[in-house]
Each structure stands twice: as C-alpha cells, then as structure tokens.
Scaffold this motif. Structure first.
Motif, PDB file in Angstrom:
ATOM      1  N   ARG A 491       0.792  -1.236   0.000  1.00 53.06           N
ATOM      2  CA  ARG A 491       0.000   0.000   0.000  1.00 53.06           C
ATOM      3  C   ARG A 491       0.824   1.285   0.000  1.00 53.06           C
ATOM      4  O   ARG A 491       0.496   2.230  -0.685  1.00 53.06           O
ATOM      5  N   GLY A 492       1.893   1.331   0.777  1.00 47.90           N
ATOM      6  CA  GLY A 492       2.620   2.594   0.893  1.00 47.90           C
ATOM      7  C   GLY A 492       3.638   2.834  -0.215  1.00 47.90           C
ATOM      8  O   GLY A 492       4.290   3.879  -0.235  1.00 47.90           O
ATOM      9  N   GLU A 493       3.791   1.880  -1.133  1.00 47.18           N
ATOM     10  CA  GLU A 493       4.828   2.033  -2.164  1.00 47.18           C
ATOM     11  C   GLU A 493       4.275   2.677  -3.431  1.00 47.18           C
ATOM     12  O   GLU A 493       3.184   2.336  -3.877  1.00 47.18           O
ATOM     13  N   LYS A 494       5.058   3.587  -3.986  1.00 46.00           N
ATOM     14  CA  LYS A 494       4.647   4.297  -5.194  1.00 46.00           C
ATOM     15  C   LYS A 494       5.854   4.502  -6.093  1.00 46.00           C
ATOM     16  O   LYS A 494       7.001   4.484  -5.632  1.00 46.00           O
ATOM     17  N   LEU A 495       5.572   4.761  -7.363  1.00 45.10           N
ATOM     18  CA  LEU A 495       6.622   5.209  -8.272  1.00 45.10           C
ATOM     19  C   LEU A 495       6.319   6.672  -8.595  1.00 45.10           C
ATOM     20  O   LEU A 495       5.203   6.999  -9.000  1.00 45.10           O
ATOM     21  N   LEU A 496       7.316   7.522  -8.386  1.00 43.76           N
ATOM     22  CA  LEU A 496       7.117   8.960  -8.586  1.00 43.76           C
ATOM     23  C   LEU A 496       7.912   9.437  -9.787  1.00 43.76           C
ATOM     24  O   LEU A 496       9.117   9.223  -9.870  1.00 43.76           O
ATOM     25  N   ASP A 497       7.218  10.058 -10.726  1.00 44.99           N
ATOM     26  CA  ASP A 497       7.896  10.612 -11.893  1.00 44.99           C
ATOM     27  C   ASP A 497       7.596  12.102 -11.970  1.00 44.99           C
ATOM     28  O   ASP A 497       6.449  12.489 -12.156  1.00 44.99           O
ATOM     29  N   HIS A 498       8.618  12.902 -11.769  1.00 46.73           N
ATOM     30  CA  HIS A 498       8.436  14.358 -11.745  1.00 46.73           C
ATOM     31  C   HIS A 498       9.199  14.968 -12.914  1.00 46.73           C
ATOM     32  O   HIS A 498      10.277  14.494 -13.281  1.00 46.73           O
ATOM     33  N   GLU A 499       8.589  15.985 -13.473  1.00 45.14           N
ATOM     34  CA  GLU A 499       9.168  16.693 -14.622  1.00 45.14           C
ATOM     35  C   GLU A 499      10.695  16.875 -14.558  1.00 45.14           C
ATOM     36  O   GLU A 499      11.394  16.668 -15.529  1.00 45.14           O
ATOM     37  N   LEU A 500      11.217  17.215 -13.391  1.00 43.32           N
ATOM     38  CA  LEU A 500      12.637  17.562 -13.321  1.00 43.32           C
ATOM     39  C   LEU A 500      13.539  16.382 -12.987  1.00 43.32           C
ATOM     40  O   LEU A 500      14.751  16.535 -12.882  1.00 43.32           O
ATOM     41  N   PHE A 501      12.948  15.191 -12.803  1.00 45.92           N
ATOM     42  CA  PHE A 501      13.775  14.026 -12.450  1.00 45.92           C
ATOM     43  C   PHE A 501      14.368  13.373 -13.705  1.00 45.92           C
ATOM     44  O   PHE A 501      13.754  13.362 -14.758  1.00 45.92           O
ATOM     45  N   GLU A 502      15.566  12.781 -13.516  1.00 44.18           N
ATOM     46  CA  GLU A 502      16.189  12.030 -14.601  1.00 44.18           C
ATOM     47  C   GLU A 502      15.444  10.732 -14.875  1.00 44.18           C
ATOM     48  O   GLU A 502      15.368  10.265 -16.004  1.00 44.18           O
ATOM     49  N   ALA A 503      14.949  10.128 -13.803  1.00 42.62           N
ATOM     50  CA  ALA A 503      14.271   8.838 -13.925  1.00 42.62           C
ATOM     51  C   ALA A 503      13.243   8.745 -12.814  1.00 42.62           C
ATOM     52  O   ALA A 503      13.384   9.396 -11.780  1.00 42.62           O
ATOM     53  N   PRO A 504      12.188   7.942 -13.014  1.00 36.61           N
ATOM     54  CA  PRO A 504      11.212   7.774 -11.944  1.00 36.61           C
ATOM     55  C   PRO A 504      11.846   7.142 -10.708  1.00 36.61           C
ATOM     56  O   PRO A 504      12.812   6.381 -10.834  1.00 36.61           O
ATOM     57  N   VAL A 505      11.346   7.479  -9.520  1.00 38.58           N
ATOM     58  CA  VAL A 505      11.916   6.988  -8.267  1.00 38.58           C
ATOM     59  C   VAL A 505      10.867   6.198  -7.481  1.00 38.58           C
ATOM     60  O   VAL A 505       9.715   6.628  -7.389  1.00 38.58           O
ATOM     61  N   PHE A 506      11.280   5.084  -6.914  1.00 42.82           N
ATOM     62  CA  PHE A 506      10.391   4.361  -6.007  1.00 42.82           C
ATOM     63  C   PHE A 506      10.358   5.109  -4.682  1.00 42.82           C
ATOM     64  O   PHE A 506      11.409   5.384  -4.107  1.00 42.82           O
ATOM     65  N   ILE A 507       9.168   5.439  -4.224  1.00 37.49           N
ATOM     66  CA  ILE A 507       9.070   6.153  -2.952  1.00 37.49           C
ATOM     67  C   ILE A 507       8.119   5.427  -2.013  1.00 37.49           C
ATOM     68  O   ILE A 507       7.396   4.512  -2.433  1.00 37.49           O
ATOM     69  N   ARG A 508       8.152   5.845  -0.749  1.00 37.89           N
ATOM     70  CA  ARG A 508       7.176   5.370   0.223  1.00 37.89           C
ATOM     71  C   ARG A 508       6.382   6.580   0.686  1.00 37.89           C
ATOM     72  O   ARG A 508       6.940   7.645   0.917  1.00 37.89           O
ATOM     73  N   VAL A 509       5.088   6.395   0.814  1.00 39.03           N
ATOM     74  CA  VAL A 509       4.269   7.458   1.399  1.00 39.03           C
ATOM     75  C   VAL A 509       3.569   6.882   2.616  1.00 39.03           C
ATOM     76  O   VAL A 509       3.288   5.691   2.675  1.00 39.03           O
ATOM     77  N   PRO A 510       3.302   7.740   3.600  1.00 38.80           N
ATOM     78  CA  PRO A 510       2.693   7.243   4.843  1.00 38.80           C
ATOM     79  C   PRO A 510       1.175   7.168   4.708  1.00 38.80           C
ATOM     80  O   PRO A 510       0.610   7.602   3.704  1.00 38.80           O
ATOM     81  N   ARG A 511       0.512   6.673   5.706  1.00 40.44           N
ATOM     82  CA  ARG A 511      -0.945   6.769   5.793  1.00 40.44           C
ATOM     83  C   ARG A 511      -1.325   8.245   5.849  1.00 40.44           C
ATOM     84  O   ARG A 511      -0.493   9.089   6.215  1.00 40.44           O
ATOM     85  N   PRO A 512      -2.565   8.581   5.515  1.00 37.94           N
ATOM     86  CA  PRO A 512      -2.935  10.004   5.445  1.00 37.94           C
ATOM     87  C   PRO A 512      -2.840  10.694   6.802  1.00 37.94           C
ATOM     88  O   PRO A 512      -3.010  10.053   7.835  1.00 37.94           O
TER      89      PRO A 512
END
Ligand SMILES: Nc1ncnc2c1ncn2[C@@H]1O[C@H](COP(=O)(O)OP(=O)(O)O)[C@@H](O)[C@H]1O
Ligand SMILES: [Mg+2]
Length: 531
Positions: A491-512
C-alpha cells in the motif's frame, strides 16, 4: 562502505553512457530492483538505479543440471555449478558523459544520495526514498512545477483501495501546505460516501513507520483547516452525510451559462433548435432584467406560449412548440436537481468563492447528486475560481483542485455526456499552470484519461496497478521489472515521476495525516465491538 558488486561491461552486455552492468556476490542479499548504487571506475564514477536483475548458473540447459543430480532435487553434487546475479543500472548521475569501465559497486553515502535527489529548486517532499541499505531521505519536487507557473498537475493512478490514491493525495497536500512559499488553497470534491468528510480530524492509525516518514519530510500530521459545503435539499438542509456542512443553492443567474449543456433533445437537429431558442430567451431575459427561473417562466407564459397561437407558429423567431419544450425543461430543473436549483432569487445561496483562504481546504460534497448536477457543480466551481485567479482577486495565488475518478469526467473516448466538462478540464490542463490552478487527479486506469490532459501533467504517481493496465502503450517506457514491482507494490509504495527528475523513483508514502471515511468506519466498528 563495503562492496556489493563489481561493474563490468561484457561482449553481450556492454556498458553505455546510460546503463552499466554489475555482478553481485552470492552473500549480497539486500539489493533489489529500485536500489540506488554507486560505481567508481578509473576516470569516471556513476550513480545508477537498478532496473533489471537476472540470476543464472553456468549450465546450458536444465538436463545438464539434472543429470549429475540423478534427477534428485535434494542432492548436491561435488562440483556444484557457479550461479550469479547480474544487475543493470540506469545512470542517474555520472562524472563524465561516457560509459564507465569497470569498478567496485557500493551503496552511495547519504550525502551522495542527497546530491542525486537534490534537483535545483525542489523543496516539497512527495515521499521518501528508502535505499536497500536502509538509508531514508525525502524526495522533493519543485513547487513551481507542481502548482505553476512553470508546470502543474499531479496524477495518481492505481487499483482501488490498494493504490491508496486518496491517502497519497492527502499526504501530498499536507506536505505542500507545510513547505510551499506561495499562498495556496485546495478544493476537493467528495464523490464517494463520506470518504473526505472527516479530513478536519487527525488520523489515529499512524504507525511508527508512518511517523518517521512524516518527520523525514518535515510534515506534522493532523486534520486540515476545512470548510465543508453541500448542495441544499428542498428544505434548505445539506444533502450530505456531514450535517453541519454549509449549504449552497443556485438560481437563474448562477446557472444560466451552463444551461445549454443541461438541455436535452432527442436529435442533434432538435438540440440546435432548443439551444437557439435558449439563447434568444437569455437575451430577452437579460433585457428585461429577469433574475430568477420563476420570473423567466412567468415571462415565457405571458409572451411566448400564447394560447391563441398554434405550435407551428413563430413567436420571436422560434416555433411555439420549441418554446414549449424549453419551458418544460426549465420548469423541471428544480425537481430534477433535488434542491440544488431554486426558482426564486431570495433562496439563492452561492458559495463564498472570494473568501477561500491560505492553507484552507474546501470539501464540496456532491456524493448525493446525480451525474448532471455533479457536472454542473464541477463546471461552475472551476469557472468561478478560474476567473478570480485570472483577475488575481483571491487571497491565494495558487489553487489545487482535486478530482477523484478523473476517467469519468475526462475519458479518452469521445463522450457527449461530459463533453463540456472535459473541455474545461483540458483547458485547465493546458493553461492552468500559468494561472495558478493545478489539477490533482486520481483514477484506477491512467490509460482511460484523455491524452490532452495526460500530456500536460508534470508529476505522475503510480500505485499498485494490474497487468492488463501496465500492458497499455502508455507504460512502454517503464522497464519490465519496474512494472513487475508496481504490480507487487504494497500500500505505501509508489513510483514517482516528476518533470525535473532524470528517472522515476520508487518512494514510500505514509498513511494520510487526517481521517478518511474508511478510518472512521473502522473506528466505529471497533467501538461497537467493545460496547
Ligand atoms: N501506507 C498505507 N499502509 C496501509 N494502509 C494504508 C496506507 N495508506 C492508506 N491505507 C489505507 O488503505 C485504504 C485505502 O486507501 P485509499 O487512499 O482510500 O485508496 P484509494 O483512494 O486508492 O481507493 C484506507 O483504508 C487507508 O486508510
Ligand atoms: Mg480514493
């Protein structure tokens, strides 16, 4: 830092300026797809993200392996074959723009990782990166690329309940409120039960791991400063599970610009006639300063639906029969829109658009409305804020609009039903960043969203997603093993792709940070079982 592998380009897998390969000793067990590693070779050094891992042994086929074991899986032969894990890493940062030769691979230090993630101007954490050696650090995006004026719009996609899209959005919002330099507010449409009707309360479910992520990101969890709004019912009460919501109710002046998209006819030809009649009516109503639906209907009865005329006779350039149809549809608005629309000017209560304040969240509850009234609310709320932001007459410079289930309102296929709203969303996607409006949207299937919108999104977040969706052409740039990890995300794992990044990054996000409707249900169920 101890060695975790050795980089070398082979004949079949040469290193390039974009990728390098390395083998991993058998005792190394921490590396995984998404890990970030560093290689030092003479004259060059590179930091890369592992995108592919392969494990193989020195055997040509399965028969050669089975034979010395006499087909017994438990038997270990004296000269056991060598096996090895090989990784391909995509270069994120390197000293010189050329392939690295060979060299020892280690985990980068915290400082080196920070350098990789510190893109100039990026200050708003959208989650944390946890390297497979345990190093945790915030992954930051650029305010101007999230809220305008350089770029805008955030999309969150993935499976219902498992991709935790709504939760992720609320965390991002808390982080934006904690770190943004501009004055920013947010408008949320609640369209699922009481999903977003308790976000003014703090979550009670945060674990130690969640709190660590909040701390690393410099965000304090808690409820939002929120105003809840809901359309009125016939009795002037809110149509909402949140009974203390402030009500709104619209009349002729508020909805007149949206009527063409609400009028219905059986054929295109009839629709055109109806629309033309409506434009003529609007002109006459404005000349006579008619201010309510009741007054407009009264005017129509008096001057357009003359008893002595036959349906096929023209009155003010339109057949009486067409006036009749228009009259019936206008008269039905009040009942059809369940109280949202009123015929009388004195019953109108508009949303207090001008008063939206910095770091304030407005939740507009449209959950109990049907499809057309919802569309009307979306369109008008967006327009009202858009024009105020353009005039710079608000107390905030930036506004986030959160649309859940974007695929329903801006689908990739042509749908006459949502045409006008979709057009508006496309317009916001294209122009929003220069005005300061940012569309944060969530949906199960990103591939079902209109291309014109997708093309303008500067930050994409992928949660757990099914195979069939990942097979869509949209995802073709993601390496197979990255897709595999997205498929298996917790549940807490995401792939983040931001305009200024070289490559998408695996991130963790917390509960709300705040309470979701689902948390409140769990809480109530627990209290019940205790009682
Ligand atoms: N990091 C997490 N770990 C475990 N459960 C989570 C996490 N984030 C959210 N949840 C829970 O998962 C459920 C679904 O989350 P939600 O954000 O509503 O998903 P979606 O919007 O994608 O349907 C909620 O009950 C929420 O409390
Ligand atoms: Mg949701």
């Amino acid at each position: 830092m101890s060695a975790i592998g050795y980089a070398i380009g082979t004949r079949s897998s040469p290193n390039t300026a974009n990728d390098f390969y390395f083998w991993v000793p058998p005792e190394e067990e921490s590396l995984q797809v998404g890990s970030i590693v560093k290689v030092e070779s003479p004259g060059n050094s590179a930091i890369g993200v592992v995108e592919e891992m392969k494990s193989y042994a020195d055997v040509d086929d399965f028969l050669t392996h089975a034979l010395p074991r006499a087909n017994d899986p438990l038997l270990v032969p004296a000269n056991k074959e060598q096996s090895i894990v090989v990784c391909r890493a995509r270069v994120l940062k390197q000293h010189r723009e050329r392939p690295i030769g060979e060299g020892v691979v280690r985990y980068p230090t915290r400082g080196e990782l920070e350098e990789v993630f510190s893109v100039e101007g990026c200050r708003i954490p959208f989650g944390v990166f946890v390297n497979s050696d345990g190093t945790m650090l915030p992954v930051r995006v650029h305010e101007e690329y999230v809220l305008g004026y350089e770029g805008a719009h955030v999309n969150i996609s993935g499976m219902s309940g498992l991709a935790t899209k709504t939760s992720t959005f609320l965390f991002l919002l808390a982080s934006i409120f904690a770190h943004a330099r501009s004055r920013v507010a947010c408008v949320i449409f609640n369209n699922k039960s009481d999903d977003l009707l308790h976000i003014d309360r703090a979550s009670k479910e945060l674990t130690r791991e969640d709190l660590l992520i909040y701390e690393t990101c410099g965000v304090s969890p808690g409820g939002f400063k929120t105003r809840f709004f809901a359309p009125s019912n016939f009795y002037g009460r809110p149509q909402s599970l949140r009974q203390e919501a402030e009500v709104f109710r619209w009349g002729w002046e508020e909805i007149v610009n949206y009527l063409p998209s609400l009028l219905k006819a059986a054929t295109q030809d009839q629709k055109e006639k109806l629309d033309n009649a409506f434009y003529e009516l609007r002109r006459m109503a404005s000349l006579r300063a008619l201010a309510s639906i009741a007054e407009v209907l009264e005017f129509m009865r008096r001057e357009l639906l003359l008893e002595q005329k036959a349906p096929s006779e023209l009155i003010h350039g339109t057949y009486k029969a067409t006036w009749g149809k228009l009259y019936n549809q206008l008269r039905a608005l009040e009942t059809k829109y369940d109280g949202l629309i009123t015929g009388y000017a004195e019953e109108v209560v508009d949303l207090p658009f001008d008063s939206i304040a910095d770091r304030e969240v407005w939740v507009i509850d449209i959950q109990q409305l049907g499809f057309y009234p919802r569309k009307l609310v979306f369109e008008r709320v967006i327009d009202e804020f858009l024009s105020r932001l353009e005039r710079r007459s608000l107390k905030v410079e930036k506004l986030i609009i959160f649309m859940d289930e974007l695929n329903k309102y801006a689908p990739s296929n042509a749908s006459a039903e949502v045409a006008s709203l979709k057009e508006k969303l496309i317009d916001i996607a294209a122009r929003g960043r220069s005005i300061g409006i940012s569309l944060f949207a969530a949906e199960q299937f990103r591939s079902k969203i209109d291309q014109n919108i997708l093309g303008n999104i500067s930050t994409d977040i992928y949660g757990k997603t099914k195979d069939a969706e990942l097979a869509e052409p949209l995802y073709k740039n993601l390496p197979e093993q990255v897709k595999g990890r997205i498929r298996r995300f917790s549940r807490g794992e995401k792939l983040l792709d931001h305009e200024l990044f070289e490559a998408p990054v695996f991130i963790r996000v917390p509960r709300p940070p705040c309470m979701l409707g689902s948390e409140l249900s769990r809480l109530r169920a627990m209290q019940k079982s205790v009682a």
